[in-house]
Design a protein around this motif. Structure first.
Motif, PDB file in Angstrom:
ATOM      1  N   ILE A 118       0.905  -1.211   0.010  1.00 53.68           N
ATOM      2  CA  ILE A 118      -0.122  -0.086  -0.035  1.00 53.68           C
ATOM      3  C   ILE A 118       1.210   1.255   0.275  1.00 53.68           C
ATOM      4  N   LEU A 119       0.451   2.062  -0.484  1.00 49.15           N
ATOM      5  CA  LEU A 119       1.169   3.457  -0.949  1.00 49.15           C
ATOM      6  C   LEU A 119       0.687   4.572  -0.123  1.00 49.15           C
ATOM      7  N   ALA A 120       1.309   5.063   0.879  1.00 51.18           N
ATOM      8  CA  ALA A 120       0.892   6.327   1.478  1.00 51.18           C
ATOM      9  C   ALA A 120       1.338   7.613   1.148  1.00 51.18           C
ATOM     10  N   VAL A 121       0.541   8.492   0.711  1.00 54.07           N
ATOM     11  CA  VAL A 121       0.998   9.921  -0.140  1.00 54.07           C
ATOM     12  C   VAL A 121       0.710  10.879   1.062  1.00 54.07           C
ATOM     13  N   GLY A 122       1.411  11.852   1.242  1.00 56.46           N
ATOM     14  CA  GLY A 122       1.246  12.889   1.985  1.00 56.46           C
ATOM     15  C   GLY A 122       1.191  14.302   1.103  1.00 56.46           C
ATOM     16  N   GLY A 123       0.883  15.334   1.753  1.00 54.00           N
ATOM     17  CA  GLY A 123       0.706  16.667   1.095  1.00 54.00           C
ATOM     18  C   GLY A 123       2.134  17.202   0.551  1.00 54.00           C
ATOM     19  N   GLY A 124       1.961  17.995  -0.622  1.00 51.79           N
ATOM     20  CA  GLY A 124       3.228  18.572  -0.950  1.00 51.79           C
ATOM     21  C   GLY A 124       3.564  19.753  -0.072  1.00 51.79           C
ATOM     22  N   GLU A 125       4.731  20.036   0.344  1.00 52.48           N
ATOM     23  CA  GLU A 125       5.321  21.174   1.220  1.00 52.48           C
ATOM     24  C   GLU A 125       6.519  21.919   0.215  1.00 52.48           C
ATOM     25  N   ARG A 126       6.404  23.153   0.681  1.00 56.12           N
ATOM     26  CA  ARG A 126       7.386  24.119  -0.030  1.00 56.12           C
ATOM     27  C   ARG A 126       8.803  24.034   0.656  1.00 56.12           C
ATOM     28  N   LYS A 127       9.716  23.599  -0.089  1.00 56.32           N
ATOM     29  CA  LYS A 127      11.077  23.375   0.750  1.00 56.32           C
ATOM     30  C   LYS A 127      12.016  24.048  -0.243  1.00 56.32           C
ATOM     31  N   ILE A 128      13.378  24.466   0.668  1.00 54.49           N
ATOM     32  CA  ILE A 128      14.486  24.778  -0.129  1.00 54.49           C
ATOM     33  C   ILE A 128      15.217  23.574  -0.869  1.00 54.49           C
ATOM     34  N   VAL A 129      15.562  23.545  -1.969  1.00 56.40           N
ATOM     35  CA  VAL A 129      16.187  22.579  -2.438  1.00 56.40           C
ATOM     36  C   VAL A 129      17.636  22.851  -3.189  1.00 56.40           C
ATOM     37  N   PRO A 130      18.847  22.113  -3.054  1.00 52.91           N
ATOM     38  CA  PRO A 130      20.086  22.596  -3.410  1.00 52.91           C
ATOM     39  C   PRO A 130      19.823  22.910  -5.193  1.00 52.91           C
ATOM     40  N   GLY A 131      20.786  23.445  -5.556  1.00 48.29           N
ATOM     41  CA  GLY A 131      20.923  23.792  -6.939  1.00 48.29           C
ATOM     42  C   GLY A 131      21.558  22.789  -7.747  1.00 48.29           C
ATOM     43  N   LYS A 132      21.102  22.434  -9.016  1.00 43.11           N
ATOM     44  CA  LYS A 132      21.786  21.314  -9.917  1.00 43.11           C
ATOM     45  C   LYS A 132      23.186  21.502 -10.113  1.00 43.11           C
ATOM     46  N   VAL A 133      24.045  20.686 -10.451  1.00 48.71           N
ATOM     47  CA  VAL A 133      25.466  20.754 -10.560  1.00 48.71           C
ATOM     48  C   VAL A 133      25.644  20.246 -12.131  1.00 48.71           C
ATOM     49  N   ASP A 134      26.258  20.950 -12.771  1.00 48.05           N
ATOM     50  CA  ASP A 134      26.642  20.619 -14.148  1.00 48.05           C
ATOM     51  C   ASP A 134      27.895  19.798 -14.222  1.00 48.05           C
ATOM     52  N   VAL A 135      27.581  18.589 -14.689  1.00 47.27           N
ATOM     53  CA  VAL A 135      28.587  17.398 -14.431  1.00 47.27           C
ATOM     54  C   VAL A 135      30.131  17.533 -15.239  1.00 47.27           C
ATOM     55  N   GLU A 136      29.498  18.595 -16.539  1.00 50.07           N
ATOM     56  CA  GLU A 136      30.733  18.716 -17.500  1.00 50.07           C
ATOM     57  C   GLU A 136      31.630  19.816 -17.090  1.00 50.07           C
ATOM     58  N   SER A 137      30.975  20.922 -16.394  1.00 45.32           N
ATOM     59  CA  SER A 137      31.602  22.215 -16.198  1.00 45.32           C
ATOM     60  C   SER A 137      31.801  22.150 -14.602  1.00 45.32           C
ATOM     61  N   GLY A 138      31.130  21.622 -13.921  1.00 43.85           N
ATOM     62  CA  GLY A 138      31.396  21.415 -12.436  1.00 43.85           C
ATOM     63  C   GLY A 138      30.572  22.910 -11.799  1.00 43.85           C
ATOM     64  N   GLU A 139      29.849  23.604 -12.623  1.00 47.29           N
ATOM     65  CA  GLU A 139      29.253  24.863 -11.889  1.00 47.29           C
ATOM     66  C   GLU A 139      28.086  24.365 -11.105  1.00 47.29           C
TER      67      GLU A 139
END
Length: 316
Positions: A250-271
């Motif tokens: 059985i899958l239990a699903v909660g509500g969406g919450e606004r959270k701070i997420v880290p920025g994505k990292v460019d694998v080629e440039s490392g930025e």
């Protein structure tokens, strides 16, 4: 200073016998029942250097036993005027029996994953604005679960405790938990993997309405191969659901919450990109260890996250 003999002789309460008197006393026969002789006066007379040692104190009498009076505790109960008792309905009795059996006999284990919902929320706005089609986030979750079960069919299974056998199904029949005044009921969306988002939305609305009106047929809520319980609309962020036997998960699903997420990292440039804010949903799978193992549950959750991350895949 007067000698001890003179002081004893002057005392009116003590008789001084002298040498002849003691000789006569010693020659006299001692009666058989006589008690031990009194302390020798002569011995006291000869001890002039130090006073007689005090007699040892007699041991105190044994203490009388003490008894503690036990006062019965006064139990304070709630007055009957402040509560009311209602007999459990037939549905409550069935829920109690089945879930108690599940928790005591089914070996539950849990896996959780955080899933971004921003792409789904964006697609919902597009569908509503451009196509005048309203679908809920729960409809996307049902569709994504059906596609993930298609990809990982080991979870689309039930377990028979009598024969100790596992049964895997080709069709995905998802049970959707619906809250009613008399208790929780799980109507079934049959062949969910073959339905579109709009068809799922219409079917769930129809089943939920008739479930609250107690108008479902037995075959519409008995059975199912997988179950989803969503409490996001009640403000619940995450929870663990109890497996509904003989289903395997059985899958239990909660509500969406606004959270701070880290920025994505460019694998080629490392930025590194700048941190951002995303709407994150927590989904937790309760699975029967007799049906699937942890690795299989992980594959299902990864597939579910992938479909919800790319909702356009569900439109194909």
């Amino acid at each position: 200073m007067l000698s001890t003999a003179v002081r004893l002789a002057r005392s009116p309460s003590i008789q001084f016998l002298g040498k002849e008197g003691w000789a006569a006393r010693r020659a006299a026969p001692i009666p058989a029942a006589a008690s031990a002789p009194a302390p020798s006066v002569a011995a006291a007379a000869t001890s002039t250097a130090s006073p007689a040692a005090p007699a040892a104190p007699s041991p105190p009498p044994p203490a009388a036993p003490t008894y503690t009076t036990v006062v019965p505790e006064t139990v304070t109960t709630v007055p009957p005027s402040l509560y009311s008792d209602e007999p459990a309905s037939n549905m409550r009795k069935v829920i109690s029996r089945r879930l108690t059996e599940s928790k005591s006999t089914v070996p539950h284990f849990y896996t959780s994953v955080e899933i971004p919902l921003d792409n789904i929320l964006g697609l919902r706005k597009v569908l509503q604005k451009d196509f005048e089609t309203k679908v809920s986030v729960n409809d996307f979750i049902i569709k994504a679960s059906a596609m993930a079960l298609r990809d990982v069919p080991e979870l689309n299974a039930t377990f028979d405790s009598k024969t100790q056998s596992q049964r895997t199904f080709s069709d995905v029949d998802i049970s959707v938990a619906v809250a009613t005044p008399t208790g929780l009921i799980t109507p079934i969306v049959p062949s969910t993997q073959a339905m579109s988002l709009t068809e799922i939305s219409a079917k769930v609305k129809d089943l939920a309405t008739r479930a609250r009106d107690n108008k479902l047929a037995p075959e519409e809520y008995q059975g199912g191969t997988f179950c989803i319980s969503n409490l996001g609309m009640f403000g619940i962020s995450e929870f663990s659901a109890v497996i509904n036997p003989p289903q395997g998960a059985i899958l239990a699903v909660g509500g969406g919450e606004r959270k701070i997420v880290p920025g994505k990292v460019d694998v080629e440039s490392g930025e590194k990109g700048k941190p951002g804010i995303a709407t994150i949903m927590t989904a937790r799978l309760s699975a029967d260890r007799r049906v699937v193992d942890e690795a299989t549950a992980g594959l299902f959750m990864s597939a579910l996250k992938e479909y919800l991350n790319q909702p356009k895949l569900m439109m194909l």
